[in-house]
Design a protein around this motif. Structure first.
Motif, PDB file in Angstrom:
ATOM      1  N   THR A  99       0.830  -1.209   0.000  1.00 11.79           N
ATOM      2  CA  THR A  99       0.000   0.000   0.000  1.00 11.79           C
ATOM      3  C   THR A  99       0.864   1.258   0.000  1.00 11.79           C
ATOM      4  OG1 THR A  99      -1.697  -1.194   1.251  1.00 11.79           O
ATOM      5  CG2 THR A  99      -1.882   1.186   1.172  1.00 11.79           C
ATOM      6  N   GLY A 103       0.906   3.785  -3.043  1.00 14.49           N
ATOM      7  CA  GLY A 103       0.429   5.128  -2.702  1.00 14.49           C
ATOM      8  C   GLY A 103       1.451   6.198  -3.041  1.00 14.49           C
ATOM      9  N   HIS A 198      -4.951  -4.390  -0.096  1.00 16.11           N
ATOM     10  CA  HIS A 198      -3.840  -3.442   0.054  1.00 16.11           C
ATOM     11  C   HIS A 198      -3.459  -2.788  -1.274  1.00 16.11           C
ATOM     12  CE1 HIS A 198      -2.608  -3.769   4.275  1.00 16.11           C
ATOM     13  NE2 HIS A 198      -3.081  -4.987   4.219  1.00 16.11           N
ATOM     14  N   THR A 199      -3.459  -3.564  -2.355  1.00 19.44           N
ATOM     15  CA  THR A 199      -3.134  -2.949  -3.647  1.00 19.44           C
ATOM     16  C   THR A 199      -4.221  -1.966  -4.069  1.00 19.44           C
ATOM     17  OG1 THR A 199      -4.075  -4.907  -4.736  1.00 19.44           O
ATOM     18  CG2 THR A 199      -1.685  -4.836  -4.478  1.00 19.44           C
ATOM     19  N   TYR A 200      -5.472  -2.252  -3.740  1.00 24.55           N
ATOM     20  CA  TYR A 200      -6.550  -1.315  -4.090  1.00 24.55           C
ATOM     21  C   TYR A 200      -6.380   0.011  -3.355  1.00 24.55           C
ATOM     22  CZ  TYR A 200     -11.075   0.958  -4.083  1.00 24.55           C
ATOM     23  OH  TYR A 200     -12.070   1.893  -4.201  1.00 24.55           O
ATOM     24  N   TYR A 201      -6.146  -0.056  -2.050  1.00 24.52           N
ATOM     25  CA  TYR A 201      -5.986   1.185  -1.277  1.00 24.52           C
ATOM     26  C   TYR A 201      -4.751   1.961  -1.717  1.00 24.52           C
ATOM     27  CZ  TYR A 201      -9.792   0.519   2.053  1.00 24.52           C
ATOM     28  OH  TYR A 201     -11.034   0.400   2.629  1.00 24.52           O
ATOM     29  N   GLY A 202      -3.674   1.262  -2.050  1.00 25.73           N
ATOM     30  CA  GLY A 202      -2.494   1.953  -2.524  1.00 25.73           C
ATOM     31  C   GLY A 202      -2.703   2.563  -3.894  1.00 25.73           C
ATOM     32  N   ALA A 205      -4.865   5.782  -3.600  1.00 21.00           N
ATOM     33  CA  ALA A 205      -4.489   6.767  -2.579  1.00 21.00           C
ATOM     34  C   ALA A 205      -4.473   8.175  -3.174  1.00 21.00           C
ATOM     35  CB  ALA A 205      -3.117   6.426  -1.995  1.00 21.00           C
ATOM     36  N   ALA A 215      -4.212   5.766   3.857  1.00 22.42           N
ATOM     37  CA  ALA A 215      -4.553   4.599   3.044  1.00 22.42           C
ATOM     38  C   ALA A 215      -3.970   3.321   3.638  1.00 22.42           C
ATOM     39  CB  ALA A 215      -4.053   4.792   1.615  1.00 22.42           C
ATOM     40  N   VAL A 216      -2.732   3.415   4.150  1.00 19.85           N
ATOM     41  CA  VAL A 216      -2.110   2.239   4.774  1.00 19.85           C
ATOM     42  C   VAL A 216      -2.906   1.804   5.998  1.00 19.85           C
ATOM     43  CG1 VAL A 216      -0.061   1.386   5.976  1.00 19.85           C
ATOM     44  CG2 VAL A 216       0.196   2.761   3.909  1.00 19.85           C
ATOM     45  N   ALA A 219      -6.163   0.244   4.929  1.00 19.80           N
ATOM     46  CA  ALA A 219      -5.948  -1.048   4.292  1.00 19.80           C
ATOM     47  C   ALA A 219      -5.665  -2.139   5.319  1.00 19.80           C
ATOM     48  CB  ALA A 219      -4.797  -0.949   3.292  1.00 19.80           C
TER      49      ALA A 219
END
Length: 249
Positions: A99, A103, A198-202, A205, A215-216, A219
């Motif tokens: 993330t 991000g 985690h990849t989605y939130y990163g 971001a 975001a981290v 996530a």
């Protein structure tokens, strides 16, 4: 979209995939000194396995069945403790790192630059990390199970003084190979979901460095909740009807 891009990532971005596998498994830079995620998962499951010895032996001794501590290790470590502990470790190490990396790339417009030069950003950044997480979790799971079993045995036999033959008898009697297989698939399924979260939130971001930190945090919180629900759902699906458990020996 990430899951659909996995075959493309394997075919066209193998070098990035291998780099991510090495980074996630053993770490890079200063983190490589302690072994990265491998060492973290090993220490975490070692402590939780020791708690099985401490709590299991004392609780069973209060009703005169301390000989069944080996059963507690074979039963609870495999079905609940190792998958749960591994999910926390993956979320806090590999997931949070993914993330933060994505991000930072997003706010620095590096992802936009990749798309401008014709690189499929979701495939190159997200799908490769999902594949790498699934590959890395295979040795991680083996290490987690061995450390949990070793800590529980040492705690029971060395600290509490139970006979090793008694412990090994009940441990071997109740350790079901089928449970180990289901436990492994639990960890793989959780890894896929954790890496997707985690990849989605990163990838999405925004808001500068503060937005990346937020975001981290979101996530990690989301992936831990989802992983816990996934453990419950898979456990209900596998063990909910019959329990796959026979008290014998």
């Amino acid at each position: 979209k990430t899951l659909g891009s996995i075959p493309d990532a394997v075919v066209h971005y193998r070098s990035e995939l291998f780099r991510l596998i090495a980074q996630m498994g053993l770490g890079t830079g200063a983190l490589a000194i302690v072994g990265g995620t491998v060492a973290i998962v090993g220490f975490l499951t070692m402590t939780t396995g020791a708690l099985v010895a401490i709590q299991g032996y004392n609780q069973l001794a209060s009703v005169g069945f301390e000989a069944l501590t080996g059963f507690a290790s074979a039963f609870f470590n495999v079905r609940l403790i190792v998958p749960g502990t591994t999910s926390v470790a993956l979320s806090a190490t590999i997931g949070a790192g993914a993330t933060a990396q994505l991000g930072a790339m997003r706010i620095n417009e590096e992802i936009d630059a990749l798309e401008v030069i014709g690189i499929r950003s979701v495939t190159y950044l997200a799908a490769t990390r999902v594949i790498a997480g699934v590959i890395v979790v295979i040795p991680l799971y083996c290490i987690a199970v061995m450390m949990a079993f070793l800590a529980a045995r040492l705690g029971t036999v060395v600290i509490y003084g139970q006979g090793s033959g008694v412990y090994d008898h009940y441990f071997g009697t109740f350790l079901n190979p089928t449970d180990l297989i289901w436990s492994f698939f639990q960890c793989v399924a959780m890894t896929v979901v954790i890496m997707l979260v985690h990849t989605y939130y990163g990838f999405t971001a925004s808001g500068g460095p503060a937005g990346v930190g937020e975001a981290v945090g979101r996530a990690v919180r989301t992936s831990m909740v989802v992983a816990s629900v996934e453990i419950v759902m898979i456990s209900l699906a596998v063990y909910g009807q019959s329990g796959n458990f026979n008290l014998a020996g």
